[in-house]
Design an enzyme around this catalytic site. Structure first.
Site, PDB file in Angstrom:
ATOM      1  N   LYS A 170       3.511 -15.629   2.550  1.00  0.00           N
ATOM      2  CA  LYS A 170       3.639 -16.325   1.335  1.00  0.00           C
ATOM      3  C   LYS A 170       5.292 -16.676   1.316  1.00  0.00           C
ATOM      4  O   LYS A 170       5.632 -16.145   0.349  1.00  0.00           O
ATOM      5  CB  LYS A 170       3.215 -15.322   0.252  1.00  0.00           C
ATOM      6  CG  LYS A 170       3.119 -16.168  -1.250  1.00  0.00           C
ATOM      7  CD  LYS A 170       2.312 -17.154  -1.330  1.00  0.00           C
ATOM      8  CE  LYS A 170       2.169 -18.019  -2.611  1.00  0.00           C
ATOM      9  NZ  LYS A 170       1.211 -19.314  -2.542  1.00  0.00           N
ATOM     10  N   ASP A 227      -6.285  -7.157   4.155  1.00  0.00           N
ATOM     11  CA  ASP A 227      -7.381  -6.794   3.203  1.00  0.00           C
ATOM     12  C   ASP A 227      -8.208  -7.636   2.877  1.00  0.00           C
ATOM     13  O   ASP A 227      -9.402  -7.570   3.071  1.00  0.00           O
ATOM     14  CB  ASP A 227      -6.704  -5.580   2.382  1.00  0.00           C
ATOM     15  CG  ASP A 227      -7.839  -4.970   1.356  1.00  0.00           C
ATOM     16  OD1 ASP A 227      -8.875  -4.526   2.182  1.00  0.00           O
ATOM     17  OD2 ASP A 227      -7.928  -5.098   0.150  1.00  0.00           O
ATOM     18  N   TYR A 245       0.799  -1.274  -0.164  1.00  0.00           N
ATOM     19  CA  TYR A 245       0.011  -0.003   0.029  1.00  0.00           C
ATOM     20  C   TYR A 245       0.817   1.245   0.014  1.00  0.00           C
ATOM     21  O   TYR A 245       0.484   2.361  -0.639  1.00  0.00           O
ATOM     22  CB  TYR A 245      -1.160  -0.045   1.051  1.00  0.00           C
ATOM     23  CG  TYR A 245      -2.046  -0.730   1.011  1.00  0.00           C
ATOM     24  CD1 TYR A 245      -2.264  -2.224   0.776  1.00  0.00           C
ATOM     25  CD2 TYR A 245      -3.586  -0.099   0.866  1.00  0.00           C
ATOM     26  CE1 TYR A 245      -3.255  -2.900   0.722  1.00  0.00           C
ATOM     27  CE2 TYR A 245      -4.551  -0.842   0.750  1.00  0.00           C
ATOM     28  CZ  TYR A 245      -4.591  -2.109   0.928  1.00  0.00           C
ATOM     29  OH  TYR A 245      -5.696  -2.713   0.574  1.00  0.00           O
ATOM     30  N   ASP A 248      -2.611 -18.523   0.592  1.00  0.00           N
ATOM     31  CA  ASP A 248      -3.456 -19.320  -0.122  1.00  0.00           C
ATOM     32  C   ASP A 248      -4.235 -20.252   0.416  1.00  0.00           C
ATOM     33  O   ASP A 248      -5.440 -20.458   0.464  1.00  0.00           O
ATOM     34  CB  ASP A 248      -2.943 -19.882  -1.338  1.00  0.00           C
ATOM     35  CG  ASP A 248      -1.637 -20.514  -1.336  1.00  0.00           C
ATOM     36  OD1 ASP A 248      -1.012 -20.381  -0.076  1.00  0.00           O
ATOM     37  OD2 ASP A 248      -1.228 -21.090  -2.024  1.00  0.00           O
ATOM     38  N   ASP A 278     -11.984  -9.157   4.378  1.00  0.00           N
ATOM     39  CA  ASP A 278     -13.105  -9.521   3.750  1.00  0.00           C
ATOM     40  C   ASP A 278     -13.953 -10.679   3.541  1.00  0.00           C
ATOM     41  O   ASP A 278     -15.082 -11.061   3.869  1.00  0.00           O
ATOM     42  CB  ASP A 278     -13.206  -8.825   2.179  1.00  0.00           C
ATOM     43  CG  ASP A 278     -13.692  -7.377   2.184  1.00  0.00           C
ATOM     44  OD1 ASP A 278     -13.315  -6.688   3.071  1.00  0.00           O
ATOM     45  OD2 ASP A 278     -13.747  -6.824   1.064  1.00  0.00           O
TER      46      ASP A 278
END
Ligand code: IPM
Ligand code: MG
Length: 363
Positions: free
Chosen positions: A197, A253, A148, A229, A257
């Site tokens: 990751k 983020d 970001y 993942d 959700d």
């Protein structure tokens, strides 16, 4: 102890003003009941600020926020395909205001609880054998670093356009968010799942080794590492396994959700963004829902629960926060629902009425 609380409010865009009004209604009842004084100052951010000042956040607004004890926010942004705000340069759009205030106030720790409410199990989109186990997790998302805020570039060489986003973390940024994650795990079920990751990204390998260092200071906490993942998959397969999910900005983020969706009640989920002190910005986990703005049908509960988080984390007012959370549970038990969580046999109410029903249940 009676307190004087200086609260900056950001009503924002879409349903923001309606839901913040209901949160203030509840805070006023709390103030009266427990003998505190609440002083509110509103600032503009997002589209509301663009319309008046041409920018999504002014320095003056930031100064007002900094002078408060805490910030309570509704939501910002509009319809990205139709709103004129999205014809502006990216750094002048509503979301840029939110990113700027996070950075200006150093709000590096974003807490997003995702809870399956007993009364709302029917709204959970997972199979019954999965939802039956219930779940109560908290995503601790790093909020002021990573992709970001890393350097961005757009290039064109020999007629070929390319774009660069930089994913950078230093060990201090990782350590301070990891500490927040382990601290909160100590107050919960003492389990941290650190999500990265590390099989591909260098930043994730550093993340993992710093998290391991921090874990040594918390022998009571069980730490596990999970690839992002796999985490996305586990969230729908077996959400009950999670207590605290600790992760970097972009992964947080996306996963937050997903986590809120599996509760089936995104209109119920609060969040807190904290810095190193008691200061924080509190906002619902959902967006500005421009399609239902001004219709008095939005669910104010996520914002009201965010106000409860504010009382708990910024002001140490646990009884007052409990009173709000109990009122929410009671109103659900009594069968009242806004349209987003409506089910057969319940009574459908609007935003304002939900606020009033909750206010009546504060004790
Ligand atoms: C969130 C939102 C923001 C983010 C957007 C509006 C910039 O999606 O708070 O999760 O990506 O952080
Ligand atoms: Mg998001």
């Amino acid at each position: 102890m009676k307190m004087d609380l200086k609260i900056t409010c950001i009503p924002g865009d879409g349903i923001g003003p309606e839901i913040v009004a209901e949160a203030k209604k509840i805070l006023d009842v709390i103030a009266k009941r427990y003998g505190h004084n609440m002083h509110y100052t509103d600032i503009l951010m997002g589209g509301a600020s663009i319309d008046v000042h041409g920018v999504p956040l002014t320095e003056e607004a930031v100064a007002v926020a900094k002078s408060a004890d805490a910030v309570l926010m509704g939501s910002i942004g509009g319809d990205t395909t139709t709103s004129p705000w999205y014809k502006l340069a990216p750094n002048l759009r509503p979301e840029a205001g939110l990113l700027a205030i996070r950075k200006e106030l150093n709000l590096f720790a974003n807490l997003r609880p995702a809870v399956l409410y007993d009364e709302l199990v029917g709204a959970c989109p997972l199979k019954e054998e999965i939802s039956a186990a219930g779940f109560d997790m908290l995503i601790m998302r790093e909020l002021t670093g990573g992709l970001y805020f890393g350097e961005k570039k757009i290039l064109e060489e020999n007629g070929v356009r390319s774009a660069v986003d930089t994913l950078i973390y230093d060990e201090h940024e990782i350590r301070r968010i990891a500490i927040k994650g382990f601290d909160i795990a100590m107050k919960r079920r003492k389990k941290v799942t650190s999500v990265d990751k590390a099989n591909v990204l260098a930043s994730s390998r550093l993340w993992r080794s710093v998290v391991n260092e921090v874990a040594k200071e918390y022998p009571e906490v069980t730490l596990e590492h999970m690839l992002v993942d796999n985490c996305a998959m586990q969230l729908v397969k077996d959400p009950a396994q999670f207590d605290v999910i600790l992760t970097e900005n972009m992964f947080g983020d996306i996963l937050s959700d997903e986590a809120s969706m599996v509760t089936g009640s995104i209109g119920m989920l609060a969040s807190a963004s904290l810095n190193d002190t008691k200061f924080g910005l509190y906002e619902p986990s959902h967006g500005s829902a421009p399609d239902i703005a001004g219709k008095d049908i939005a669910n104010p509960i996520a914002t009201i629960l965010s106000a409860a988080m504010m009382l708990r984390y910024s002001f140490d007012l646990d009884c007052e926060a409990d009173a709000i959370e109990n009122a929410v549970r009671q109103v659900l038990k009594d069968g009242y629902r806004t349209t987003d969580i409506m089910s057969d046999g319940c009574k459908q109410v609007g935003c304002r009425e939900m606020g009033t029903l909750l206010a009546e249940r504060i004790n």
